[in-house]
Write an enzyme that holds these catalytic residues in place. Structure first.
Site, PDB file in Angstrom:
ATOM      1  N   GLU A 181       3.615   8.058   8.743  1.00 28.54           N
ATOM      2  CA  GLU A 181       3.623   6.945   9.975  1.00 28.54           C
ATOM      3  C   GLU A 181       5.098   6.391  10.280  1.00 28.54           C
ATOM      4  O   GLU A 181       5.962   6.615   9.641  1.00 28.54           O
ATOM      5  CB  GLU A 181       2.627   5.968   9.839  1.00 28.54           C
ATOM      6  N   HIS A 213       0.279   5.529   1.210  1.00 30.89           N
ATOM      7  CA  HIS A 213      -0.445   6.674   1.435  1.00 30.89           C
ATOM      8  C   HIS A 213      -0.003   8.162   0.763  1.00 30.89           C
ATOM      9  O   HIS A 213       0.952   8.459   0.570  1.00 30.89           O
ATOM     10  CB  HIS A 213      -0.320   6.963   3.078  1.00 30.89           C
ATOM     11  N   GLN A 232       0.801  -0.978  -0.036  1.00 30.60           N
ATOM     12  CA  GLN A 232       0.159   0.282  -0.006  1.00 30.60           C
ATOM     13  C   GLN A 232       0.927   1.113  -0.079  1.00 30.60           C
ATOM     14  O   GLN A 232       2.098   1.226   0.201  1.00 30.60           O
ATOM     15  CB  GLN A 232      -0.883   0.056   1.222  1.00 30.60           C
ATOM     16  N   ARG A 291      -4.515   0.692  -1.897  1.00 33.88           N
ATOM     17  CA  ARG A 291      -4.000  -0.817  -1.791  1.00 33.88           C
ATOM     18  C   ARG A 291      -3.417  -0.899  -3.223  1.00 33.88           C
ATOM     19  O   ARG A 291      -4.001  -0.897  -4.285  1.00 33.88           O
ATOM     20  CB  ARG A 291      -5.053  -1.818  -1.563  1.00 33.88           C
ATOM     21  N   HIS A 340       4.821   0.287   1.071  1.00 29.45           N
ATOM     22  CA  HIS A 340       5.145  -0.295   2.002  1.00 29.45           C
ATOM     23  C   HIS A 340       4.281  -1.410   2.618  1.00 29.45           C
ATOM     24  O   HIS A 340       2.836  -1.279   2.042  1.00 29.45           O
ATOM     25  CB  HIS A 340       5.585   0.603   3.299  1.00 29.45           C
TER      26      HIS A 340
END
Length: 214
Positions: free
Chosen positions: A115, A97, A95, A192, A172
């Site tokens: 993150e 972001h 996936q 995804r 990642h």
């Protein structure tokens, strides 16, 4: 008001989840496919409830909106962080972001999701997927179209107490047999790229992919 504000965690079913949140932290999890514990969360898709003190029963987002003095007077419109515990008993999807610019333009004003992960526990041969090998978007599209995942993706062996920083825009995936402490920006936008063609037994369907948004 009591000095420490305690929150009720939020547990979420995930197709890749397991039972280690119960085994490791003694949580009363709702299913043997519990993949996430939202330990500190003020997001619309998961908003922790205060369990003690003057504001017992209120949500974290309510407290942030109405008593900004407890948060150092920061100016963010919404509570900016999300802290999770993640039990990956199976592989998460490959996936990515978006950053703020892309999220704002493509997701109705959404925000980016950068993150960081601290590896609480993992097996000796546990892997983590981080980044890819191609240099152009056209080359990326060709690898994805041909399903050449092993040639496209970078996998690394990990160990307990490793730390990883995952900036938005990084391909990642947490892989199976990993227990992770995650701190991230409070966003729920995930694209995804690949999900191993697996079927979610709860729905009987493959999960949606978002390759066209890359």
């Amino acid at each position: 008001m009591e000095k420490i504000i305690k929150l009720d965690p939020i547990f979420k079913y995930r197709v890749w989840g397991g039972t280690r949140l119960k085994e490791y932290f003694k949580y009363d999890i709702p299913t043997d496919k519990t993949g996430e514990c939202g330990a500190i969360a003020g997001h619309k898709n998961g908003d922790c409830t205060i369990k003690n003190g003057e504001f017992k029963g209120k949500t974290l987002s309510w407290l942030y909106e109405n008593h900004r003095e407890y948060f150092g007077g920061i100016k963010d419109k919404e509570f900016p962080l999300l802290v999770k515990l993640i039990d990956a008993s199976n592989d998460l999807s490959i996936q990515v972001h978006p950053d703020d610019e892309y999220a704002n333009s493509m997701e109705n004003g959404g925000s980016e999701k950068t993150e960081a992960w601290y590896i609480i526990d993992c097996n000796e041969n546990t892997l983590l997927e981080y980044g890819h090998k191609v240099k152009t978007k056209e080359e990326l599209a060709e690898y994805i179209h041909n399903g050449e995942w092993e040639s496209l993706l970078n996998f690394y062996n990990i160990s307990k107490e490793d730390f990883f920083y995952i900036p938005s825009g990084t391909v990642h995936a947490i892989c199976k047999d990993t227990l992770v402490y995650e701190i991230q920006q409070s966003s729920d936008i995930t694209y995804r790229v690949y999900d191993y063609d697996r079927v979610d037994k709860k729905t009987g369907k493959k999960r949606e992919l978002h390759v066209k948004k890359l």
